[in-house]
Design an enzyme around this catalytic site. Structure first.
Site, PDB file in Angstrom:
ATOM      1  N   SER A 101       0.858  -1.184   0.000  1.00 28.11           N
ATOM      2  CA  SER A 101       0.000   0.000   0.000  1.00 28.11           C
ATOM      3  C   SER A 101       0.889   1.227   0.000  1.00 28.11           C
ATOM      4  O   SER A 101       1.949   1.231   0.642  1.00 28.11           O
ATOM      5  CB  SER A 101      -0.900   0.038   1.244  1.00 28.11           C
ATOM      6  OG  SER A 101      -1.979  -0.854   1.122  1.00 28.11           O
TER       7      SER A 101
ATOM      8  N   SER B 226      -3.308  17.133  -4.532  1.00 26.82           N
ATOM      9  CA  SER B 226      -4.142  16.116  -3.873  1.00 26.82           C
ATOM     10  C   SER B 226      -3.351  14.833  -3.587  1.00 26.82           C
ATOM     11  O   SER B 226      -2.418  14.869  -2.807  1.00 26.82           O
ATOM     12  CB  SER B 226      -5.469  15.850  -4.578  1.00 26.82           C
ATOM     13  OG  SER B 226      -6.271  17.039  -4.545  1.00 26.82           O
TER      14      SER B 226
ATOM     15  N   HIS C 152      -3.102   0.200  -3.803  1.00 29.05           N
ATOM     16  CA  HIS C 152      -3.145  -0.997  -2.959  1.00 29.05           C
ATOM     17  C   HIS C 152      -3.056  -2.187  -3.901  1.00 29.05           C
ATOM     18  O   HIS C 152      -3.825  -2.270  -4.869  1.00 29.05           O
ATOM     19  CB  HIS C 152      -4.441  -1.062  -2.145  1.00 29.05           C
ATOM     20  CG  HIS C 152      -4.669   0.162  -1.315  1.00 29.05           C
ATOM     21  ND1 HIS C 152      -3.947   0.407  -0.156  1.00 29.05           N
ATOM     22  CD2 HIS C 152      -5.477   1.224  -1.478  1.00 29.05           C
ATOM     23  CE1 HIS C 152      -4.339   1.562   0.340  1.00 29.05           C
ATOM     24  NE2 HIS C 152      -5.263   2.085  -0.429  1.00 29.05           N
TER      25      HIS C 152
ATOM     26  N   CYS D  67      -6.150  18.128  -8.674  1.00 27.13           N
ATOM     27  CA  CYS D  67      -6.905  19.348  -8.923  1.00 27.13           C
ATOM     28  C   CYS D  67      -6.026  20.289  -9.726  1.00 27.13           C
ATOM     29  O   CYS D  67      -4.804  20.136  -9.781  1.00 27.13           O
ATOM     30  CB  CYS D  67      -7.382  19.976  -7.619  1.00 27.13           C
ATOM     31  SG  CYS D  67      -6.080  20.463  -6.503  1.00 27.13           S
TER      32      CYS D  67
END
Lengths: 160, 160
Positions: free
Chosen positions: A57, A65, A70, A85
């Site tokens: 992970s 952002s 995973h 963004c």
């Protein structure tokens, strides 16, 4: 008028990947960092962890952002989120890089716009100078852009 | 037969939040860690960052995937992802906690199942002993569960 959002998220299911890669912490971390860079993102912080008996992970926090992964090596599957963004980042470039690095033979992508500030129930109607101003690279807009037209809500779109 | 997935993701739009909270690094980090704990998740690592002139981003990597937040204090808006796997974690408890801590007056939630291993095009048909076995808390299944019935694809569901 095309609705605009504060954020843009790609939720990618990478199937039929190289299982050895999916279980290799360094390979996954390297691929995710490269995905951030090729997308034009600015890396802020990162955390990666390999689990026992298998699986990795990891998250790369970017100024725009985050990117998250995973992996389930036993299924040849990886779940990837590319949340960005601003107009200066192109997460599809990161997607392409990850597809190649993970050796994925099959995949699906769901695209979701985040932070649609105008909602159907009318409770969110921030006014903007222009719709384009909501997508500044900094992801933060000065309050004085609340002066003009409203934007419309948008639902999720399957893009591939 | 109800389709099952490796992971389960809630994508939450918290609107009309307390703007001071959204811009407070410690408050956001504390809320996200508490959300992980109240959900029954195991915290592995965390990264939080406050941006200039405003806004906080943070991710909590948990043994069961991750929780992420990005705040736009100027809009009273926060985007939250609660990505979990396994049957021992209840992300809705984290959702409830965050709603209260952020002071959100309006919100929406999209739920997405991740890692549906049986797909409509037939390329992903892992066999499982029982559907329930795919949702083990460890998020990893031994390969020997590939011995029985197939599962069906599932699309996204809006749950609130």
């Amino acid at each position: 008028m095309k609705p605009r959002a504060l954020g843009h998220q790609l939720m990618v299911e990478f199937y039929d990947c190289d299982k050895d890669i999916l279980d290799n912490l360094e390979a996954i971390e390297g691929a995710m960092l490269d995905a951030a860079l090729v997308s034009g993102a600015t890396v802020v912080e990162k955390v990666f962890h390999r689990f026992s008996p298998w699986g990795v992970s990891g998250v790369v926090v970017i100024a725009e952002s985050h990117l998250a992964i995973h992996t389930w090596p036993e299924y040849g599957y990886a779940a990837v989120d590319l949340f960005t963004c601003g107009d200066t980042v192109d997460p599809l470039k990161g997607f392409d890089l990850l597809e190649e690095r993970l050796g994925s033979q099959n995949m699906s992508v769901v695209e979701m716009k985040r932070g649609i500030l105008s909602q159907a129930n009318g409770v969110h109607k921030p006014m903007m100078e222009t719709a384009e101003e909501i997508a500044l690279p900094s992801c933060s807009l000065p309050n004085n852009v609340f002066s003009g037209k409203s934007i419309e809500p948008e639902s999720m779109q399957v893009v591939a």
